[in-house]
Design an enzyme around this catalytic site. Structure first.
Site, PDB file in Angstrom:
ATOM      1  CB  ALA A  62      11.965 -36.229 -10.077  1.00 54.94           C
ATOM      2  CB  CYS A  84      -0.858  -0.280   5.358  1.00 52.81           C
ATOM      3  SG  CYS A  84       0.720  -1.032   4.799  1.00 52.81           S
ATOM      4  CD1 TRP A 132      20.814 -34.478 -15.374  1.00 48.10           C
ATOM      5  CD2 TRP A 132      19.800 -34.174 -13.405  1.00 48.10           C
ATOM      6  NE1 TRP A 132      21.538 -33.678 -14.682  1.00 48.10           N
ATOM      7  CE2 TRP A 132      21.118 -33.377 -13.358  1.00 48.10           C
ATOM      8  CE3 TRP A 132      19.035 -33.981 -12.243  1.00 48.10           C
ATOM      9  CZ2 TRP A 132      21.607 -32.725 -12.392  1.00 48.10           C
ATOM     10  CZ3 TRP A 132      19.376 -33.119 -11.224  1.00 48.10           C
ATOM     11  CH2 TRP A 132      20.722 -32.429 -11.345  1.00 48.10           C
ATOM     12  CD  GLU A 152      -1.499  -2.333   2.040  1.00 42.97           C
ATOM     13  OE1 GLU A 152      -2.096  -2.984   2.845  1.00 42.97           O
ATOM     14  OE2 GLU A 152      -0.279  -2.732   2.000  1.00 42.97           O
TER      15      GLU A 152
END
Length: 368
Positions: free
Chosen positions: A154, A84, A170, A52
């Protein structure tokens, strides 16, 4: 443009603070007068001005009577910056449109109340779901004072995180790996087990330019991390915390001398770190979020202890096979399908040849 259009712009501004404002929320603000934007800003860095005040400072004309669009309820307390709400009142803003309420007990509706008591029109809830989702880490941390934990792994399409020989680099392609490094910037810390350090000697930093490195947390029950490990040798690049049950000052001293920090926790009945206690200690250090990149053993311990809130599973179009090849989660597992850890329906992203599945962890049946 509509209220929703302006709030969407404020949301996009808020995202620019990603990774830089922890443990504060990401917030964006847009100021509109006579149907055109006269100012905009976002919370750029922790400890610096809020959205703000940045938006008000950027105004190209007097904001008297203008409408302020802000993604989170304006603060009304003195922290690292002034309230603010004071700035909004001083500048004569006539209307404030807010997306998300602030669950911080120091705010929690008080900001809205102050504005309304001073004659400012306040509208709430515009684009709330999207703005709430942006700050789910902050909302969790401010309520619990413990980190929000993302479990990431993964795997191949046959559910393997490494070959039977232990090789894993990988599994996914470059696009997916870039996304992982973006998350290393976004989350305050990254956590692995000592087994990962012994097997791979990872650096655990963010490899993208103009990003920050996460704090590195090594779960090392018996303090076996080699002194020549990269995470020990590079404490000038990123903080390293060793979480251990070992209280022997002689064993701790070499790590402390090399710039590491050491946190001790009780040992659980099955001989592991007390991860729940560790989360309390990390919360005291203002670590609001953790990216868990552990192996199968740590992943199971984290799930079992109830500290995991979200799962990101990267799925690569490959098959490793091998009965001895590890899956993402080890341990004893559950004994019945009915006892499975349940997740929300996944959000699906395509990343090159790979797929990312994002789900939140639902409360266990025993807890619900």
């Amino acid at each position: 443009m509509s209220d929703r259009d302006y709030m969407e712009l404020a949301l996009e501004l808020a995202k620019k603070g990603c990774g830089w404002v922890n443990p504060n929320p990401m917030v964006g603000a847009v100021i509109v007068k006579n149907d055109h934007i006269i100012g905009q800003g976002y919370h750029e860095r922790y400890g610096e001005l809020h959205a703000e005040r940045n938006a008000l400072a950027s105004c190209q004309e007097d904001p008297q009577g203008a409408t302020l669009y802000v993604t989170l309820e304006p603060c009304c307390h003195h922290g690292k910056t002034p309230p603010c709400t004071d700035a909004i009142l001083e500048k004569g803003i006539g209307r404030v449109v807010i997306a998300s309420p602030d669950p911080n007990p120091l705010v929690a509706g008080k900001g809205v109340q102050i504005l309304r008591e001073n004659g400012i029109e306040v509208e709430e809830g515009i684009l709330r779901e999207a703005c709430d989702n942006l700050n789910k880490v902050f909302f969790h941390f401010i309520k619990t004072q413990t980190p929000y934990v993302l479990m990431k792994y993964a795997m191949t399409m046959d559910g393997k995180i490494a070959t039977a020989s232990g090789l894993s680099q990988w599994i996914t392609g470059e696009t997916a790996r870039k996304r992982v490094h973006e998350d290393r910037h976004r989350y305050r810390a990254i956590m692995v087990g000592v087994g990962t350090v012994l097997a791979d000697d990872p650096l655990l930093t963010c490899r993208l330019p103009d990003r920050k490195n996460p704090i590195r947390i090594i779960c090392d029950t018996h303090l076996r991390t080699p002194l020549h490990a990269q995470v020990v040798k590079t404490t000038d690049q990123a903080e390293t915390i060793l979480a251990t049950c070992c209280k022997d000052p002689d064993k701790q001293r070499p790590y402390l001398e090399r710039g590491c920090q050491v946190i001790t926790t009780p040992e659980t009945a099955d001989g592991h770190l007390d991860l729940s206690q560790l989360m309390l200690e990390l919360g005291k250090r203002k670590i609001d979020s953790i990216m868990l990149e552990g192996g199968a053993t740590l992943n199971w311990s984290a799930l079992k202890s109830g500290i995991v809130h979200q799962v990101e599973a990267y799925l690569a179009p490959k098959l490793f096979g091998g009965a001895a090849a590890k899956a993402p989660i080890g341990g004893e597992g559950v004994h019945s399908p009915d006892a499975a850890y349940r997740l929300t329906p996944p959000i699906i992203h395509r990343l090159g040849d790979d797929i990312l599945l994002e789900s939140e962890v639902l409360p266990c049946l025993q807890e619900s």
